[in-house]
Write a protein that holds these residues in place. Structure first.
Motif, short mmCIF file in Angstrom:
data_model
loop_
_atom_site.label_atom_id
_atom_site.label_comp_id
_atom_site.label_asym_id
_atom_site.label_seq_id
_atom_site.Cartn_x
_atom_site.Cartn_y
_atom_site.Cartn_z
N LYS A 97 0.82 -1.21 0.00
CA LYS A 97 0.00 0.00 0.00
C LYS A 97 0.86 1.26 0.00
O LYS A 97 0.50 2.28 -0.62
CB LYS A 97 -0.95 -0.01 1.21
N ARG A 98 2.01 1.20 0.67
CA ARG A 98 2.90 2.36 0.67
C ARG A 98 3.45 2.61 -0.73
O ARG A 98 3.62 3.75 -1.16
CB ARG A 98 4.06 2.11 1.65
N SER A 114 1.93 2.09 -3.42
CA SER A 114 0.86 2.67 -4.25
C SER A 114 0.72 4.17 -4.02
O SER A 114 -0.06 4.84 -4.70
CB SER A 114 -0.47 1.97 -3.96
N GLY A 115 1.46 4.70 -3.04
CA GLY A 115 1.44 6.14 -2.80
C GLY A 115 0.73 6.55 -1.52
O GLY A 115 0.76 7.73 -1.15
N LYS A 116 0.11 5.64 -0.82
CA LYS A 116 -0.60 5.95 0.41
C LYS A 116 0.35 5.95 1.60
O LYS A 116 1.18 5.05 1.74
CB LYS A 116 -1.70 4.92 0.67
N LYS A 117 0.22 6.95 2.46
CA LYS A 117 0.96 6.96 3.70
C LYS A 117 0.16 6.20 4.76
O LYS A 117 -1.06 6.11 4.68
CB LYS A 117 1.20 8.40 4.17
N GLU A 146 -2.79 7.73 6.24
CA GLU A 146 -3.94 7.91 5.35
C GLU A 146 -4.76 6.62 5.18
O GLU A 146 -5.75 6.62 4.46
CB GLU A 146 -3.45 8.38 3.97
N PHE A 147 -4.32 5.55 5.83
CA PHE A 147 -5.06 4.29 5.70
C PHE A 147 -6.45 4.47 6.32
O PHE A 147 -6.59 4.97 7.44
CB PHE A 147 -4.34 3.15 6.43
N ASP A 148 -7.49 3.99 5.60
CA ASP A 148 -8.84 4.03 6.15
C ASP A 148 -9.22 2.66 6.70
O ASP A 148 -8.41 1.72 6.69
CB ASP A 148 -9.84 4.48 5.08
N ASP A 203 -8.65 -0.23 4.36
CA ASP A 203 -7.24 -0.63 4.25
C ASP A 203 -6.84 -1.53 5.42
O ASP A 203 -6.21 -2.57 5.23
CB ASP A 203 -6.34 0.61 4.22
N TRP A 204 -7.21 -1.09 6.63
CA TRP A 204 -6.83 -1.87 7.81
C TRP A 204 -7.55 -3.22 7.84
O TRP A 204 -7.00 -4.23 8.29
CB TRP A 204 -7.14 -1.09 9.10
#
Length: 485
Positions: free
Chosen positions: A271-272, A274-277, A280-282, A285-286
């Motif tokens: 996920k990192r 892919s550009g997500k910090k 910023e995980f929702d 994502d978790w």
């Protein structure tokens, strides 16, 4: 080149190699324990032989103590020898020393002076002899000394002390099992307070066991008792070397934690990229992260218990066991895709074949790496890395002919590894059989009986390849040789 696959394969083979290491440590400890016990047994038996030799040489042949007192000197030597042999068969150091100077003490036991009294006359249970000795050496007890009496005398004293006066007056004496006079003597002796029961210790031998006509049997019986102790120690070592439920639970838990942790890190890293910090995980994502981690935990647990069981209860190498688990998981996933219509039957067969080939390469590479680099885990990981990368390079870049050559080479290595494994097991079994034969012959060669020892020595020499015509096989041949005839 899929480096993620290589990392995952390394993690799987590292777990397998670690489990294999645990198994090998148990077996290595077992072999060391058996070798040490061999030495313990030899030392204990040698001590008994030396004890019997000393009794014959120093006591019986010299008629030491005469007919009435000889058994006392025999008891001293036997107590030391048997006591030390019992320690040695358990791998401990000897604790007895025969003083043999006609002084106030007969033995030393862990540095404590011991005066033995084996006296049956008058049915006084050796107590009068203790009284006489203490009159001659009044400081013996205050200086830390101890008295030692026959085991049967000591047990009789304890029994008499446990009987109250009322009970004693009611007990029958006609059978000879109980003596009121002896009961009074024992109670009067300890009521004086000069000598306490804790100042006296039981011998390892009974009064009749140290008589001249019984000592040979006593030593032989002791050897048999030591043999039983020796066998018990070996059985305990074997039991400790066997796979255990406790270790299996630990292996399963750690394997589950490793694979679950690896899955957790892998999903976050994906996920990192892919550009997500992480901040910023929702919730979605978790949810995905924990789902993948949970699947990793389950797979890791199954892998741990499967590898442990396969390596301990079947002849399956750890690397192969891990690859079997990986292949099983992969084929199950392909079967699910087939059932849901996401792949065709041809794709299912092709994907399964490729998956099995990849796991085979991983297993073989790990085995070869562990053999070339005999460091637990490290060798398996390096071998798996090199072998898997080589396979991927071949699969993606080389011609079909080159791929076939590499595939055939890996097949050859795998077959060679199997043959060597079979040869190794055969050699081990042959070695076990030879060791059993050797110890049987060796025991006969050192038998107490001279004739049996001579025959055993001849058999031992022939076992090691000495021609029979070069051996002295009979008493007559020995006499002729040394007489120069």
């Amino acid at each position: 080149m899929n480096l993620g696959k290589v990392v995952k394969s390394n993690q799987e083979q590292a777990v397998a190699s670690w489990i294999n290491y645990l198994n090998r440590v148990r077996l290595d400890r077992f072999m060391v324990a058996l070798q040490q016990q061999d030495q313990n047994w030899i030392q204990a038996v040698d001590t008994l032989k030396d004890t019997l030799f000393t009794i014959n040489k120093e006591v019986i042949e010299r008629n030491r103590g005469g007919l009435k007192g000889m058994h006392g000197f025999i008891a001293e030597v036997a107590e030391c020898g048997i006591g030390n042999a019992r320690e040695q068969v358990q791998g401990k150091v000897p604790v007895y020393e025969w003083i043999n100077d006609n002084g106030p003490a007969d033995l030393l036991w862990n540095g404590v002076q011991i005066q033995q009294k084996f006296v049956a006359s008058g049915n006084h249970l050796s107590l009068q002899a203790i009284t006489q000795h203490l009159k001659k050496y009044p400081d013996f007890l205050s200086e830390g000394g101890k008295y030692q009496i026959p085991e049967d005398h000591y047990e009789q004293i304890k029994l008499l002390l446990s009987i109250s006066k009322d009970q004693a007056n009611k007990m029958p004496t006609s059978t000879g099992e109980f003596s009121l006079k002896q009961w009074k003597e024992v109670h009067d002796f300890f009521d004086k307070g000069t000598i306490k029961l804790q100042d006296i210790q039981p011998s390892k031998l009974k009064y009749d066991q140290v008589q001249v006509n019984r000592i040979n049997d006593t030593i032989q019986n002791e050897k048999q008792s030591l043999k039983e102790v020796d066998q018990k120690i070996r059985q305990e070592a074997y039991a400790a070397s066997k796979p255990s439920l406790e270790q299996e639970v630990k292996v399963t838990a750690l394997s589950a934690a490793i694979e679950g942790g690896a899955a957790f890190v892998s999903v976050i890293a994906k996920k990192r990229k892919s550009g997500k910090k992480i901040g910023e995980f929702d919730s979605k994502d978790w949810e995905e992260i924990f789902k993948e981690s949970g699947i990793g935990v389950i797979k890791g647990g199954v892998r741990g218990i499967s590898i442990y069981s396969l390596t301990n209860f079947t002849a399956t190498p750890a690397a192969v066991a891990s690859s079997l688990c990986t292949a099983s998981f992969g084929i199950a996933e392909q079967a699910y895709l087939l059932r849901t219509g996401k792949i065709t039957k041809d794709q299912f067969i092709m994907n399964s074949e490729i998956l099995c080939l990849e796991t085979s390469v991983s297993a073989l590479s790990s085995c070869v790496g562990q053999a070339l680099i005999p460091v637990p885990v490290l060798g398996a990981v390096l071998g798996n890395t090199i072998g898997t990368l080589l396979y991927q390079v071949a699969k993606d870049n080389l011609t079909k002919t080159e791929q076939r050559l590499i595939k055939d080479y890996y097949k050859y290595l795998h077959e060679l590894d199997s043959k060597l494994e079979d040869r190794y097991r055969t050699c081990i079994e042959e070695l076990k059989e030879e060791m059993v034969t050797y110890y049987v012959i060796l025991e006969k060669a050192f038998a107490p009986n001279c004739t049996e020892a001579l025959n055993g020595s001849v058999a031992l020499a022939m076992y090691f390849g000495v021609p029979r015509e070069e051996l002295l096989t009979t008493i007559d041949e020995i006499d002729m040789y040394f007489m120069g005839q």
